[in-house]
Design a protein around this motif. Structure first.
Motif: not given
Length: 286
Positions: A89, A116-117, A153-154, A189, A191-192, A278, A280
């Motif tokens: 990211s 973002y990750t 994703s996160q 967290e 992520s986006k 995670q 995705v």
């Protein structure tokens, strides 16, 4: 058109592993006692864990600029026209921008996005990009497919050593001290949702409760597991990683959940005994 795909060591890949997937590789740097190590080249994740276990406090930096310049000089000589770039990211590192600047100077077209990750999701996206490139998928289409996965994703991270978070400015020293005394575990967290930066999404008492909550957050988001990849990672905390796997298997049944170590450049900031989950969305065509 001659295409190359590059990733960095935030993916958890070593240089040799990246080459097996057809990926070019740039190592982030881990600095210990004023000595800079090239992550994935002259420093393994287990060696980094050993340093932390012995009380060292590593720092990290983006890949050496000279190494980036050398890579793109080589591309220019080889007639490379396009590069698909998958890095950690931009909220965590300036690596992506530095590489883009080097490519622009040499007239090589870049195809990239902010994922973002980092960690397992970065690894999965980089390998997927390499597979698509080998199938002669156009670089613009590769990035479009990756973006769809990034948007779905996160990741959630639980650290037991709050002093490392305090050093990185994620917690105040007083909060870290009180958190340790009260056994408060922040669930982090990246992520986006957090624009690729580390943010606290919840705080609970005890690691076991934090593991359950992190899993419940992932489960709530991932309804149709066949469309997703799931990852569980740890930095020498096998028991909590197994607990996390048990929670996820209880929900999804006998599915494949990939286990990986938390890579060196991230473990430098989390410390030992961290655990993460995670997910995705699978990349189309992979």
């Amino acid at each position: 058109m001659k295409v190359k795909v590059i990733t960095d060591s935030g993916s958890g890949l070593t240089k040799e592993q990246a080459a097996e997937y057809g990926l070019d590789f740039l190592p982030l740097q881990v600095i210990i006692e004023d000595k800079a190590y090239l992550d994935g080249i002259d420093l393994t994740v287990e060696e980094l864990y050993d340093f932390i276990d012995r009380g060292f406090l590593p720092q990290t930096s983006m890949p050496p600029l000279g190494m980036i310049e050398e890579k793109f000089d080589q591309y220019k000589e080889e007639g490379v026209t396009d590069v698909v770039l998958i890095t950690l990211s931009s909220g965590l590192s300036g690596t992506n921008q530095a590489i883009q600047a080097s490519a622009k100077w040499r007239g090589i077209k870049m195809h990239t996005l902010d994922i973002y990750t980092t960690l397992a999701v970065e690894r999965y996206l980089a390998i997927s990009a390499a597979k698509l490139a080998q199938d002669n998928v156009h670089p613009d289409e590769i990035v479009a497919r990756l973006k769809d996965s990034v948007d779905n994703s996160q990741g959630f991270l639980i650290c037991q050593d709050l002093d490392h978070l305090s050093r990185g400015g994620r917690l105040t020293p007083m909060a870290a001290k009180l958190g340790g005394m009260l056994k408060i575990r922040p669930i982090l967290e990246v992520s986006k949702n957090t624009e690729g930066k580390v943010d606290v999404c919840d705080k609970v008492r005890t690691t076991s409760k934090a593991v359950k909550k992190a899993c419940s957050l992932a489960i709530k988001a991932v309804k149709d597991i066949k469309d997703y990849e799931l990852f569980v990672m740890d930095s020498r905390d096998e028991q909590e990683a197994l607990n996390m796997l048990e929670e996820l298997h209880a929900e999804y049944g006998d599915i494949t959940i990939q286990r990986q170590p938390i890579c060196a450049v991230i473990a430098s900031h989390t410390g030992l005994h961290a655990v993460a989950v995670q997910y995705v969305k699978k990349v189309k065509g992979v």
